[in-house]
Design an enzyme around this catalytic site. Structure first.
Site: not given
Ligand code: ADP
Length: 407
Positions: A7, A14, A90, A180, A209, A241, A285, A332, A334, A386
């Protein structure tokens, strides 16, 4: 049967080396500061970490360094680069030409570069990285390009047109593409298996998300609508965004504050969303913690996020003939018990009933159902992967049939 998944960004690269006999990740890492100075961080599956500062004038030196890392010294997980059977890249944008993943040829690299207007920050460095990779691996190792946009190429015209004068589409390919796609494709396939649904009679809404966020309506295994558009700015409210916003409001702000269109584009991309409303952070978080501590705007940001998210799920359901499942993925999707709860409360109109205890399970529980028994629409969490999808495409398109694979 080992696949290297890449990536690439403008100054970073990466990588993951995946053994596809058991789909285990042997090592992963990050080359960064390419073109500046250079640094590699490498982590083996057994937890051994190696970090080095090395000069990376171009992506080629980064490739040489990661191969050195994989094959020698403390980072070693394979004896030689000949063990790498295929490389999967990717790629952000495949325009209307690449409707599926493809084997990389000189023409493919040229096309990826040519689509730079559609993916200015990603396509050029990704094409550059592919060229460098070809130089390092030679042309005998199959390389595959997997596009973020291609899964959505099955969207019907009515879903991908912007309701603006038609000549913008005709002359400049201005339309909705969606992103995505690799995640939505992977998660929708896993969801069909988890829910025991036949592909040909199924309807799913997938919510990816993360910092970036998008929704995809998947009818009979194919994307029929998605929330991101020509750029990743359309659709859901995200970390920084805005997602959908009244263009008239932005025009008013431009007029009143004398900001240019590109100033406002920056505001909508980097200073809006969760960060813009809360004034505190783009990280969910941090906002969940702040809500518990009584921070009113953190609460408002989360509630607005959930409101707009639920509204988009309902809109995407309208692109399906039946709604079997709503699936959450991404950082988010997950991990956030709160967002899943707030959104499911808004979706009772679809006959969705969440099981509170199932929703509380940590993400280490893996793929899991979180709706209650008897819920008319089922709801699940499926961690996205992915890299695994890219590696599977690389094996399939590279026609890798090693002796080991046949044994
Ligand atoms: P990206 O789109 O950069 O790959 P991620 O898929 O890693 O991002 O998602 C990042 C988001 O997930 C952040 O807003 C982070 O706060 C949220 N997140 C990660 N772990 C938790 C958690 N345990 N509780 C709530 N939100 C979380």
């Amino acid at each position: 049967m080992k696949v290297l998944v890449i990536n690439a960004g403008s100054s970073s690269l990466k990588y993951q080396l995946i053994d596809m006999t058991d789909e285990s990740v042997l090592a992963k890492g990050l080359c960064e500061r390419i073109g500046v100075d250079g640094r590699i961080e490498h982590k083996r599956a057994d937890g051994v970490k190696v970090e080095k500062d090395l000069p990376f004038p171009t992506h080629k030196e980064a490739f040489l360094a990661l191969i050195d890392m994989l094959t020698t010294g403390e980072g070693k997980v394979i004896d030689s680069m000949d063990e790498i059977n295929a490389v999967g890249h990717r790629v952000l944008h495949g325009s209307e030409k690449y409707k599926v993943s493809t084997l990389v040829t000189d023409q493919v690299i040229e096309d990826i570069f040519a689509f730079r207007d559609l993916g200015p920050l990603h396509n050029p460095p990704q094409a550059t990285a592919m060229k460098a990779c070809q130089e390092v691996f030679g042309k005998d190792t199959p390389m595959v390009a997997v596009f973020d946009t291609s899964f959505h190429q099955t969207m019907p015209e009515k879903a991908y047109m912007f309701p603006i004068p038609y000549e913008y589409y005709e002359n400049d390919s201005i339309r909705r593409y969606g992103f995505h796609g690799t995640s939505h494709r992977y998660v929708s396939q896993r969801a069909l298996a988890l829910l025991g649904l036949p592909e040909q009679e199924s309807g799913l809404v997938i919510a990816h998300l993360g910092n970036g966020a998008s929704i995809c309506a998947v009818r009979n295994g194919r994307s029929v609508d998605t929330s991101m558009g020509m750029t990743p700015l359309e659709g859901l409210m995200m970390g920084t965004r805005s997602g959908d916003v009244d263009f008239g409001a932005m025009a008013w702000i431009a007029g009143e504050t004398r900001q240019t269109l590109s100033d406002l584009e920056r505001v909508a991309n980097t200073a809006s969303g969760l960060l813009g409303i809360s004034g505190l952070s783009s990280d969910l978080r941090v906002l969940e913690q702040a809500w518990h501590e009584g921070h009113a705007r953190a609460r408002l940001a989360i509630k607005t996020f959930a409101h707009r998210f639920a509204r988009h799920i309902a809109g995407h359901a309208a692109a399906l003939q039946r709604l079997d499942g709503i699936i959450f993925t991404g950082g988010i999707g997950e991990n956030s018990v709160l967002i899943r709860r707030l959104v499911s409360e808004r979706l009772t109109v679809f006959g969705l009933a969440m099981d509170a205890a199932r929703n509380q399970q940590p993400n280490s529980a893996g793929e899991r159902l979180i709706s209650a028994d008897g819920s008319r629409v089922r709801c699940a969490v499926i961690p996205t992967n992915e890299e695994r999808m890219i590696a599977l495409d690389a094996i399939r398109l590279g026609r890798i049939h090693t002796a080991a694979a046949l044994a």
